[in-house]
Design an enzyme around this catalytic site. Structure first.
Site, PDB file in Angstrom:
ATOM      1  N   LYS A  34       0.828  -1.203   0.000  1.00 49.45           N
ATOM      2  CA  LYS A  34       0.000   0.000   0.000  1.00 49.45           C
ATOM      3  C   LYS A  34       0.864   1.257   0.000  1.00 49.45           C
ATOM      4  CE  LYS A  34      -2.456   0.960   3.768  1.00 49.45           C
ATOM      5  NZ  LYS A  34      -3.576   1.131   4.722  1.00 49.45           N
ATOM      6  N   SER A  60      -4.879   3.893 -16.848  1.00 52.18           N
ATOM      7  CA  SER A  60      -3.883   3.547 -15.853  1.00 52.18           C
ATOM      8  C   SER A  60      -3.648   4.658 -14.831  1.00 52.18           C
ATOM      9  CB  SER A  60      -2.555   3.178 -16.498  1.00 52.18           C
ATOM     10  OG  SER A  60      -1.968   4.335 -17.061  1.00 52.18           O
ATOM     11  N   TYR A  65      -4.050  -0.197 -13.623  1.00 56.99           N
ATOM     12  CA  TYR A  65      -2.712  -0.774 -13.568  1.00 56.99           C
ATOM     13  C   TYR A  65      -1.679   0.352 -13.531  1.00 56.99           C
ATOM     14  CZ  TYR A  65      -2.789   0.296 -18.538  1.00 56.99           C
ATOM     15  OH  TYR A  65      -2.891   0.948 -19.740  1.00 56.99           O
TER      16      TYR A  65
END
Length: 116
Positions: A9, A25, A58
């Site tokens: 994270k 993205s 992504y």
């Protein structure tokens, strides 16, 4: 059986840009990507602290030391420059691996997005 587990994270970074006319993205400063144990192309969940939106996309690698956190394409409709977000990566593990796994969490400077 494999289960999906919280792996890494990037906690509370500031969005530096939202580029709607882009393929898609999230662009992330490569220093942050590496520090969080993430990789370019990895699927991540973005949680917008300011408006509660959650989305998946992504990673595209951004310039090192830039502090870039840029949502591209349709994701740009879910954030605004200046929003605070959390970027979460997940991994697939068997149950035994998951019991002992320790996720990697980084806390960059919230104003600059740079590592402290």
């Amino acid at each position: 059986m494999l289960i999906q587990v919280f792996k890494s994270k990037i906690h509370r970074v500031t969005v530096t840009g939202a580029e709607l006319n882009y393929i898609g993205s999230i662009t992330i400063d490569m220093d942050l990507v590496d520090a969080a144990g993430m990789i370019v192309g990895e699927r991540v969940q973005i949680v917008n602290i300011d408006n509660g939106e959650r989305l998946e996309t992504y990673i595209i690698g951004g310039k090192r030391g830039s502090g870039d956190i840029i949502l591209n394409g349709p994701a740009a409709r879910k954030v605004q420059k200046g929003d605070k977000v959390i970027i979460i990566g997940y991994g697939l593990m068997n149950e035994e691996e998951a019991k002992n796994f320790q996720p990697k969490i980084i806390f960059p400077n919230e104003k600059t997005n740079l590592l402290k």
